[in-house]
Motif scaffolding. Structure first.
Motif, PDB file in Angstrom:
ATOM      1  N   GLY A  75      76.849  88.462  55.486  1.00 25.14           N
ATOM      2  CA  GLY A  75      78.180  88.355  56.090  1.00 25.14           C
ATOM      3  C   GLY A  75      78.053  88.197  57.600  1.00 25.14           C
ATOM      4  N   ALA A  76      77.198  88.832  58.133  1.00 23.03           N
ATOM      5  CA  ALA A  76      76.732  88.628  59.661  1.00 23.03           C
ATOM      6  C   ALA A  76      76.303  87.118  59.891  1.00 23.03           C
ATOM      7  N   ILE A  77      75.545  86.789  58.970  1.00 21.07           N
ATOM      8  CA  ILE A  77      74.856  85.385  59.415  1.00 21.07           C
ATOM      9  C   ILE A  77      76.137  84.327  59.209  1.00 21.07           C
ATOM     10  N   LEU A  78      76.878  84.494  58.033  1.00 18.12           N
ATOM     11  CA  LEU A  78      77.745  83.564  57.778  1.00 18.12           C
ATOM     12  C   LEU A  78      79.127  83.504  59.022  1.00 18.12           C
ATOM     13  N   LEU A  79      79.241  84.629  59.511  1.00 21.52           N
ATOM     14  CA  LEU A  79      80.158  84.674  60.588  1.00 21.52           C
ATOM     15  C   LEU A  79      79.657  84.095  61.674  1.00 21.52           C
ATOM     16  N   GLY A  80      78.246  84.479  62.057  1.00 22.13           N
ATOM     17  CA  GLY A  80      77.782  84.108  63.327  1.00 22.13           C
ATOM     18  C   GLY A  80      77.640  82.603  63.091  1.00 22.13           C
ATOM     19  N   VAL A  81      77.409  82.094  62.127  1.00 16.67           N
ATOM     20  CA  VAL A  81      77.080  80.439  62.023  1.00 16.67           C
ATOM     21  C   VAL A  81      78.618  79.893  62.226  1.00 16.67           C
ATOM     22  N   VAL A  82      79.472  80.328  61.296  1.00 13.92           N
ATOM     23  CA  VAL A  82      80.779  79.776  61.603  1.00 13.92           C
ATOM     24  C   VAL A  82      81.242  79.418  62.964  1.00 13.92           C
ATOM     25  N   MET A  83      81.194  80.977  63.426  1.00 10.79           N
ATOM     26  CA  MET A  83      81.907  81.185  64.771  1.00 10.79           C
ATOM     27  C   MET A  83      81.061  80.273  66.001  1.00 10.79           C
ATOM     28  N   PHE A  84      79.845  80.173  65.857  1.00  9.50           N
ATOM     29  CA  PHE A  84      79.007  79.645  66.796  1.00  9.50           C
ATOM     30  C   PHE A  84      78.391  78.517  66.714  1.00  9.50           C
ATOM     31  N   LEU A  85      78.119  78.079  65.490  1.00 14.98           N
ATOM     32  CA  LEU A  85      77.323  76.891  65.188  1.00 14.98           C
ATOM     33  C   LEU A  85      77.920  76.319  63.954  1.00 14.98           C
ATOM     34  N   PRO A  86      79.177  75.665  64.364  1.00 12.50           N
ATOM     35  CA  PRO A  86      80.167  75.136  63.066  1.00 12.50           C
ATOM     36  C   PRO A  86      79.391  74.090  62.268  1.00 12.50           C
ATOM     37  N   ASP A  87      78.459  73.458  62.860  1.00 11.27           N
ATOM     38  CA  ASP A  87      77.642  72.251  62.165  1.00 11.27           C
ATOM     39  C   ASP A  87      76.464  72.773  61.217  1.00 11.27           C
ATOM     40  N   GLY A  88      76.339  74.104  61.541  1.00 10.20           N
ATOM     41  CA  GLY A  88      75.354  74.467  60.654  1.00 10.20           C
ATOM     42  C   GLY A  88      73.995  74.451  61.471  1.00 10.20           C
ATOM     43  N   LEU A  89      72.946  75.050  60.908  1.00  7.05           N
ATOM     44  CA  LEU A  89      71.666  74.902  61.358  1.00  7.05           C
ATOM     45  C   LEU A  89      71.097  73.621  61.213  1.00  7.05           C
ATOM     46  N   VAL A  90      71.575  72.984  60.369  1.00  9.56           N
ATOM     47  CA  VAL A  90      70.881  71.435  60.481  1.00  9.56           C
ATOM     48  C   VAL A  90      71.149  70.581  61.946  1.00  9.56           C
ATOM     49  N   ALA A  91      72.243  71.258  62.486  1.00 15.26           N
ATOM     50  CA  ALA A  91      72.738  70.490  63.525  1.00 15.26           C
ATOM     51  C   ALA A  91      71.745  70.981  64.935  1.00 15.26           C
ATOM     52  N   LEU A  92      70.891  71.921  64.765  1.00 14.53           N
ATOM     53  CA  LEU A  92      69.730  72.227  65.719  1.00 14.53           C
ATOM     54  C   LEU A  92      68.697  71.212  65.611  1.00 14.53           C
ATOM     55  N   VAL A  93      68.552  70.726  64.396  1.00 16.24           N
ATOM     56  CA  VAL A  93      67.180  69.872  64.139  1.00 16.24           C
ATOM     57  C   VAL A  93      67.075  68.827  65.323  1.00 16.24           C
ATOM     58  N   PRO A  94      68.154  67.695  65.682  1.00 16.16           N
ATOM     59  CA  PRO A  94      68.219  66.923  66.760  1.00 16.16           C
ATOM     60  C   PRO A  94      67.777  67.563  67.820  1.00 16.16           C
ATOM     61  N   ARG A  95      68.735  68.490  68.198  1.00 15.07           N
ATOM     62  CA  ARG A  95      68.276  69.123  69.651  1.00 15.07           C
ATOM     63  C   ARG A  95      66.941  69.695  69.712  1.00 15.07           C
ATOM     64  N   MET A  96      66.248  70.155  68.490  1.00 15.03           N
ATOM     65  CA  MET A  96      65.070  70.627  68.774  1.00 15.03           C
ATOM     66  C   MET A  96      64.170  69.455  68.635  1.00 15.03           C
ATOM     67  N   SER A  97      64.398  68.424  68.052  1.00 12.17           N
ATOM     68  CA  SER A  97      63.233  67.439  68.498  1.00 12.17           C
ATOM     69  C   SER A  97      63.417  66.661  69.569  1.00 12.17           C
ATOM     70  N   ARG A  98      64.710  66.717  70.201  1.00 15.92           N
ATOM     71  CA  ARG A  98      64.651  65.976  71.682  1.00 15.92           C
ATOM     72  C   ARG A  98      63.944  66.884  72.566  1.00 15.92           C
ATOM     73  N   VAL A  99      63.976  68.228  72.308  1.00 14.08           N
ATOM     74  CA  VAL A  99      63.315  69.119  73.364  1.00 14.08           C
ATOM     75  C   VAL A  99      61.612  69.002  72.960  1.00 14.08           C
ATOM     76  N   TRP A 100      61.475  68.931  71.735  1.00 18.27           N
ATOM     77  CA  TRP A 100      59.749  68.803  71.425  1.00 18.27           C
ATOM     78  C   TRP A 100      59.609  67.533  72.085  1.00 18.27           C
ATOM     79  N   LYS A 101      60.391  66.064  71.990  1.00 16.85           N
ATOM     80  CA  LYS A 101      59.744  64.867  72.589  1.00 16.85           C
ATOM     81  C   LYS A 101      59.817  64.971  74.019  1.00 16.85           C
ATOM     82  N   ARG A 102      60.535  65.514  74.598  1.00 21.16           N
ATOM     83  CA  ARG A 102      60.496  65.910  76.136  1.00 21.16           C
ATOM     84  C   ARG A 102      59.154  66.728  76.454  1.00 21.16           C
ATOM     85  N   GLY A 103      58.614  67.283  75.524  1.00 21.83           N
ATOM     86  CA  GLY A 103      57.312  68.044  75.898  1.00 21.83           C
ATOM     87  C   GLY A 103      57.499  69.372  76.239  1.00 21.83           C
TER      88      GLY A 103
END
Ligand SMILES: Nc1ncnc2c1ncn2[C@@H]1O[C@H](COP(=O)(O)OP(=O)(O)O)[C@@H](O)[C@H]1O
Ligand SMILES: [Mg+2]
Lengths: 318, 264, 300
Positions: A290-318
């Motif tokens: 319940g907590a995970i679901l609530l947290g994701v819908v409230m704070f990350l509406p596009d889900g964890l997969v939306a973090l992937v491009p962000r992370m790869s950007r950070v990674w590319k920047r070094g």
């Protein structure tokens, strides 16, 4: 296919090849192969659910029922009628597809909350059916001794073979789904999301595609159900209850419902959580879910997969 | 162009549409001959957009008849009417914002293609061929409106003027016999509006009948073969641009207050 | 042992049906209160009932408080839960899509369920009936006094809600929000506050339902979902948004279910309500009592 999808597919395939090699040589995670089989089975269902929710914009809180219909059809036909498992699987697809169509036509005319409740009600009715039709389903205690699968006389009853079979089907279904997404049908569905009146004016048969996707997702779930049956060898209604329907939706949402890769990610994460990492919490896993679901819908509406491009950007920047 | 001799393409008779208490269309009748540019003008709230919505099947009429080439279409679903060759753009742009510009136009090809779930899922040869044709055709239409350089951008990121052009390309991709343009020049600058006039002429040259709702009087007087003036859901005048310009009723109801007369 | 006559049996079923139906009615009313102001269907509605029952068990059995005090504290506690839910999950998500709102309320319901399991475990709980467990006999039917309490509380709820909507400033303001939120905002009604009150009210009604039904049917952590589903069935049957429709439909559903359980098959009794729900959704989504045109009428 797009290059980003092709890269991701290649990455997934490599991971799937390496996984058993590692898992079977490290005793601490030896049983992960078994969990990965369940991940694959749920991935099959959730790819359909992702098409339905993320692309067609429709919710279903009753997909455990389609999963169960596939499972029970396979189980019953193989044990009581000694049918070949593969034929039974096809029969399951036929029956589930038909049920999905019959339920889908009136249900998909409903919007939002009504659709959610209708599919939820449908799921509970099917579960009651599994519980009550004792002569057919074995009732609440279910039935066992369901044979395993084999191909051309070669038995698949060890984890590695089953792993290969399940994930081969997952990859096939994934490619099929990606092809649908990047075709006129996928475009029609996405257009509907952005502007229903413009989609209408372009002649897109909106209701027809909603139903097609609903049936397709039912078929995916049915195949998953058959695979599940032959893997675990026994069936009981509690494996297909309403909470499973909710968990499936949860996996899709947590991963990111607007992206089929999100469904895979969410399924993988929550299945491992449920089977392995949440054992610390034993019975209180619901609380964590319940907590995970609530947290994701409230704070990350596009889900964890939306973090992937962000992370790869950070990674590319070094 | 001699409008009397061409056959009637769109025939609207006694069309009624009301929203609760508001009567947006009050027994409206008019004809659009094939192959002309017909402009519909009138103050805001006159019912022009509602007329388009009813013709294209987005809204059902409360009464009256609409015939397309003699086929009656009133009350049919939008998707059927699209298949009969009517396409449109929207006053408040309705591009598919999260899809690329090219994909937007590819949606326009929807009714001209037929691949089903099986052939798309397995990418059967027929579907691949069709997909290639869809892409090429869409690209041609983008080039036609001058957006070929924007193909891979998200439609939602384009400036308003280009979104309007994109809607035209998307509508043309359906291979329409008649195109309805709802205030295509709204929000465009002078140069863009000139480009638009040329574009509409090129559309006409392809044999497509154009119905145009527009407030820009220079544009309307310049390009249309016929003008219909609406107010309060009714037709108050109809005729050649010259006749309309001098119609006292029109001047009073509309032109006089909204546009500087000397401008015409 | 006394001989049970058929009439006695029928009366028994009828009475059981009305009792259970009253609970469905209260859940349905809870749905409507929130739906009218927000257009949200709160999937956690059944959880309010579950919490009402279990918290009542805590105050009466564990804390050994006198019944009236325990009842008041229970209703207050669950109302607080409803307020928290609105503040922390609904309020921050202004303008979210319907799909998101469905998932959020589902998430909250799972969370409540999880918390309940954490606190009370998986066992069902009970506390003694309000006025003893000696049944009354009526034409050969044995009637639990607690069932009378259920009916009484339902009646009180109907009366209080009617007064609230017809007579009080807040009630009238809520109706105005239901009719037209924009206009309500323009005349100075704080829609935000109205939404908060709607959650508080529907949580309170849920708590009452849970507190009165637990001595009859017991209560455990995972009872909420089915209650919500049937309560929703009642709300739809009565025409979503209609207050009296929900009450009548809830009781109707309870009677049908109880008759089916007694006369046909107890296993399928849950299915009956759901099949009815599906049929109504498919055939007459405006509800049995609403007319089709006015399916969005929010008259109380
Ligand atoms: N969907 C609708 N619902 C209610 N009223 C509408 C709707 N669409 C248009 N109207 C009303 O109908 C009248 C005509 O509007 P419209 O067709 O948009 O005029 P125009 O395009 O000529 O400016 C206006 O009074 C408008 O408020
Ligand atoms: Mg307009």
């Amino acid at each position: 296919m797009r290059s980003s999808n092709r890269k991701a597919l290649l990455g997934l395939t490599l991971f799937l090849i390496l996984f058993p090699v590692v898992a079977m040589n490290v005793t601490a995670i030896g049983h992960y192969l078994d969990i990965m089989i369940f991940v694959g089975i749920y991935c099959l269902i959730n790819m359909g659910l992702s098409l339905l929710m993320g692309y067609a914009g429709q919710i279903s809180l009753g997909h455990a029922a389609f999963f169960g219909l596939g499972a029970y059809t396979s189980g019953i036909l193989c044990t009581k009628f000694s049918m070949s498992p593969w034929l039974a699987m096809v029969a399951g697809v036929g029956i589930t597809g038909l049920v999905a169509y019959i339920v889908g036509v009136p249900s998909l005319k409903l919007k939002g909350h009504y659709l959610a409740m209708a599919t939820l009600g449908f799921g509970v009715i099917v579960q009651i059916f599994f519980n009550e039709e004792v002569s057919l389903t074995g009732g609440p205690s279910g039935f066992s001794d369901i044979p395993g699968l084999s191909i051309l006389g070669f038995s698949l009853d060890n984890d590695l073979c089953y792993y290969i079979l399940v994930w081969f089907l997952v990859l096939l279904t994934l490619i099929f789904s990606l092809n649908v997404i990047h075709s006129r049908i996928g475009r029609a569905l996405r257009s509907l999301h952005d502007s229903e009146v413009a989609a209408d004016a372009m002649g897109v048969e909106t209701s027809r595609y909603k139903i097609i996707i609903f049936v397709l997702s039912g078929v995916y779930a049915s195949i998953a159900g058959s695979l599940y049956t032959h893997y675990v060898g026994f069936l009981s209604p509690s494996s297909f209850d309403f909470f499973l329907s909710i968990k499936l939706v949860m996996m899709v949402v947590v991963g990111g419902m607007h992206n089929i890769w999100g469904a895979l990610l969410g399924t993988w994460l929550l299945t491992f959580l449920g089977y392995e990492w949440l054992h610390v919490f034993r019975d209180f896993d619901i609380l964590v879910y319940g907590a995970i679901l609530l947290g994701v819908v409230m704070f990350l509406p596009d889900g964890l997969v939306a973090l992937v491009p962000r992370m790869s950007r950070v990674w590319k920047r070094g | 162009m001699n409008t009397e001799s061409s056959p009637v393409f769109l025939h609207v008779e006694n069309l009624e549409k009301s929203f609760g208490g508001v009567q947006a269309l009050k027994g409206l009748s008019f004809k659009v001959p094939q192959g002309i540019i017909k402009a519909i003008i009138g103050p805001n709230g006159a019912g022009k957009t509602t007329l388009f919505n009813v013709i294209t099947g987005i809204l059902p009429p409360n009464g009256g008849a609409i015939a397309l080439n003699g086929i009656s279409i009133e009350g049919r679903k939008a998707r059927e009417i699209a298949r009969l060759g009517v396409s449109r753009t929207f006053q408040n742009v309705e591009v598919f914002g999260r899809m690329t510009v090219l994909e937007n136009v590819m949606v326009g090809r929807h009714i001209q293609s037929r691949a089903g779930i099986i052939s798309t899922g397995f990418r059967l040869p027929g579907m691949r061929r069709e997909e290639r044709q869809i892409r090429e055709n869409a690209m041609q239409h983008l080039t036609f409106v001058g957006l070929e350089n924007r193909a891979t951008e998200l439609a939602g990121n384009l400036p308003l003027g280009e979104q309007k052009l994109l809607e035209v390309a998307r509508a043309l991709a359906t291979d329409p016999k008649m195109l309805l343009l709802d205030e295509p020049a709204g929000g465009l600058n002078t140069r863009e509006t000139e480009g638009l006039a040329a574009l509409i002429h090129r559309i006409l040259e392809q044999g497509i009948t154009v119905v145009l709702v527009e407030h820009d009087m220079n544009l309307v007087m310049d390009i249309s073969d016929e003008i219909m003036v609406m107010n309060f859901g009714e037709k108050i005048a109809e005729g050649k641009p010259k006749q309309i310009k001098n119609d006292p009723l029109v001047i009073e109801a509309y032109l006089g207050e909204e546009v500087d007369y000397s401008d015409l | 042992m006394t001989k049970i006559t058929l009439t006695g049996q029928l009366i028994q079923y009828l009475f059981t049906g009305v009792t259970v139906g009253s609970i469905y009615a209260m859940v349905a009313v809870g749905f409507n209160i929130i739906y009218n102001v927000t257009d949200i269907i709160n999937f956690a509605q059944g959880e309010f009932v579950m919490l009402g029952g279990l918290i009542m068990v805590f105050f009466t059995v564990t804390a050994k408080l006198p019944l009236p005090l325990a009842f008041v504290l229970t209703v207050a506690a669950v109302t607080g839960v409803g307020v928290l839910m609105e503040r922390f999950t609904i309020n921050p998500l202004k303008n979210a899509s319907v799909l998101t709102m469905i998932i959020v309320t589902i998430a909250v319901s799972i969370l409540f369920k999880g918390i309940a399991m954490f606190v009370w475990g998986k066992d069902p709980y009970i506390f003694p009936p309000f006025s003893g467990s000696k049944p009354l006999f009526f034409y050969g039917a044995a009637i639990q006094t607690q069932a009378l309490w259920v009916l009484f509380m339902t009646a009180v709820m109907v009366v209080l809600m009617t007064i609230f909507y017809k007579k009080t400033r807040y009630g009238k303001a809520m109706l105005a929000c239901a009719d037209n939120p924009e206009a309500a905002r323009l005349v100075g009604i704080k829609v935000n506050i109205m939404i908060l009150i709607s959650f508080a009210l529907s949580a309170a009604i849920g708590a009452v339902a849970g507190a009165v039904i637990t001595p009859i049917s017991l209560m455990e952590y995972d009872r909420g979902a089915l209650l919500a589903l049937k309560g929703f069935g009642a709300a739809v049957l009565g025409g979503l948004g209609s207050f009296y429709g929900a009450v009548v439909a809830g009781i109707f559903l309870g009677i049908i279910e109880s008759m089916c359980a007694g006369l046909v098959s107890s296993g399928y009794k849950d299915a009956v309500a759901l099949i009815l729900l599906l049929l109504v959704l498919y055939v007459r989504p405006s509800g049995l009592f609403g007319n089709v045109e006015a399916s969005k009428i929010k008259e109380f």
